[in-house]
Design a protein around this motif. Structure first.
Motif, mmCIF file in Angstrom:
data_model
loop_
_atom_site.group_PDB
_atom_site.id
_atom_site.type_symbol
_atom_site.label_atom_id
_atom_site.label_comp_id
_atom_site.label_asym_id
_atom_site.label_seq_id
_atom_site.Cartn_x
_atom_site.Cartn_y
_atom_site.Cartn_z
ATOM 1 N N ASP A 20 69.607 41.937 98.210
ATOM 2 C CA ASP A 20 70.214 41.594 96.918
ATOM 3 C C ASP A 20 70.881 42.820 96.293
ATOM 4 O O ASP A 20 72.002 42.759 95.787
ATOM 5 N N GLU A 21 70.136 43.896 96.358
ATOM 6 C CA GLU A 21 70.611 45.158 95.781
ATOM 7 C C GLU A 21 71.903 45.619 96.477
ATOM 8 O O GLU A 21 72.880 45.987 95.826
ATOM 9 N N SER A 44 64.299 42.785 103.891
ATOM 10 C CA SER A 44 63.790 42.553 102.539
ATOM 11 C C SER A 44 64.839 41.899 101.652
ATOM 12 O O SER A 44 65.968 42.405 101.532
ATOM 13 N N LYS A 45 64.450 40.775 101.043
ATOM 14 C CA LYS A 45 65.378 40.030 100.185
ATOM 15 C C LYS A 45 65.860 40.894 99.015
ATOM 16 O O LYS A 45 67.062 40.923 98.704
ATOM 17 N N SER A 46 64.918 41.590 98.377
ATOM 18 C CA SER A 46 65.312 42.365 97.194
ATOM 19 C C SER A 46 66.250 43.513 97.589
ATOM 20 O O SER A 46 67.193 43.836 96.861
#
Lengths: 259, 219
Positions: A129-130, A124-126
């Motif tokens: 990112d996190e 998952s990209k998000s």
């Protein structure tokens, strides 16, 4: 500070009658040691004393060296890490390592941090990112690189690269961070930043560092272990070891009269 | 064992400066007592004039010690040796000041002869003199036993001081006109008693140097 740490913190790593041989060379001799969690433990001693070897037994890096033979127990959180059912990859996820020379991958800053989490299945990209943001923040690098995450990691200075490597190690959520001379290739300001960072990180992680810089050991660690010729000579609270060592050999070494 | 030439030379310098300070204090104390016994104002004044030398020595110790800490990053006993030299030099400086205070009493008495032979005061000074010698020896030899013995010497000084006060009080009752000199001699006794306390502090510093523990020998 150090006394409180020792009293409050539980043992995380337990080393018992550890002997290590490189072929016929007896590199670690009957080492017994307990390392408390969420504290900084420093290994000091002259070159060839076995301190880096011992550090590398904690994430089984010595397995990669041909002819290495290990006897004795190294347990982490109650698990014998040399037991046949231990997965070395999982162990190294739990025990991150930072080396003398910063060794970022030839990738972007972002991809350096995301590398480990991706390897462990996070897509998952998000979520990535996190993790990237959190890891860089923990390594106190975020503010300096947040606008350049796509740039090559090699565009960073040496000190920044080293903090990137720390962030990369933190990205897979380890318990332990091993630092092998992690500041010896850095300038004094970068060194100070890493030392400050270590003080932050010890609230969350167990840190074991090898250092040739005795002032660094005195400044940053809670416990210090002195090694000589593969033997553990003395293990004590850092303050005690540097103010009133109990072994003459320790005193000779720390006062610079070793020979 | 590797010798750290520059560092070890610095430590030796500190040690010899402390020795010089001790000798200075011992001389000032004996001279003050002699000037008191002989009501010799000039002799007392010349002791007072030399006080600046002692302060100079203390400053030198501060300078060398700070430089060694700055440039050599000493640890363990090396560090304690420097910290202790600061403490000992400040005790010696106070001991010097108190010896000067005795000389100042002589100046204040303005040639008035002492009303009695100073037997107990002399005895106090002899013990203190011995303590000063012991402190130098204990420091050089790192002799903890000798440092503890100094605390016993101090007890004897305290005892003599009590004795002197009682004796002087009886003089005061006998002849109130002697009040001024009685007060002055009481001060002298008090100064010597304080000098012995500082010498005991030096003993404590030596115990700390050797053992990293801080005893209270003055209690």
């Amino acid at each position: 500070m150090s006394t409180a740490t020792q009293a409050a913190n539980q043992t995380l790593i337990h080393i018992e009658q550890l002997n290590l041989y490189y072929g016929t060379y007896h590199a670690l001799k009957n080492v017994n040691l307990t390392i408390p969690e969420k504290a900084v433990t420093a290994f000091i001693g002259p070159s060839g004393c076995g301190k880096s070897t011992l550090l590398r037994t904690l994430n089984r890096m010595n397995d990669m060296i041909d002819g290495t033979r290990i006897e004795g127990l190294v347990s982490m959180g109650g698990t014998d890490i040399y037991s046949s059912d231990v997965d070395v990859e999982t162990l190294r996820k739990k025990v991150g390592m930072v080396f003398q020379q910063p060794n970022p991958f030839p990738k972007s800053i972002y991809d350096n941090i995301a590398y480990g989490p991706r390897l462990h299945g996070i897509k998952s990209k998000s979520q990535l990112d996190e993790i990237v943001e959190q890891s860089l923040k923990q390594a106190v690098l975020w503010d300096e690189v947040k606008d350049y995450l796509k740039r090559s990691a090699f565009s960073l200075s040496g000190g920044q690269q080293q903090r990137l490597c720390i962030a990369r190690a933190l990205a897979v959520n380890p318990d332990v961070l091993l630092m092998d001379e992690a500041t010896s290739a850095l300038d004094p300001i970068s060194t100070l930043k890493i030392e400050e960072l270590v003080q932050e990180l010890k609230n969350k992680y167990t840190i074991v560092m090898v250092t040739h810089n005795m002032q660094q050991a005195a400044r940053t660690s809670d416990q210090t272990v002195f090694f000589l010729n593969g033997e553990m000579v003395e293990f004590d609270q850092t303050e005690t070891l540097f103010s009133n060592p109990s072994d003459k050999r320790t005193e000779d070494y720390i006062t610079g009269r070793f020979g | 064992m590797i010798k750290r030439r520059e560092f070890d030379t610095g430590l030796e310098e500190l040690s010899s400066l402390l020795q010089e300070m001790s000798a200075h204090v011992e001389h000032a104390l004996i001279e003050s007592l002699e000037s008191l016994k002989t009501s010799d104002i000039e002799r007392a004044k010349s002791i007072i004039a030399k006080d600046a030398e002692l302060n100079e020595l203390e400053n030198k110790i501060m300078d060398i010690g700070s430089r060694l800490i700055l440039t050599q990053q000493p640890v363990a006993k090396d560090l304690r040796r420097i910290l202790v030299s600061f403490r000992i030099s400040s005790d010696l400086e106070r001991m010097g000041d108190l010896s000067i205070d005795i000389a100042k009493v002589v100046v204040r008495m303005n040639g008035e002869p002492v009303m009695k032979p100073l037997i107990d005061i002399t005895r106090m000074v002899e013990i203190v003199q011995q303590m000063i010698a012991e402190s130098t020896k204990a420091y050089n030899e790192e002799n903890v036993d000798l440092a503890y013995k100094m605390a016993k010497d101090d007890d004897m000084v305290d005892q003599l001081y009590g004795q002197i006060i009682r004796e002087l009080m009886s003089f005061l009752v006998e002849d109130p006109h002697k009040a001024s000199q009685v007060m002055n001699l009481m001060f002298v006794g008090r100064y010597i008693e304080r000098i012995a306390d500082h010498a005991t502090n030096i003993g404590e510093s030596i115990v700390y140097l050797v053992t990293n523990e801080r005893p209270d020998l003055n209690s």
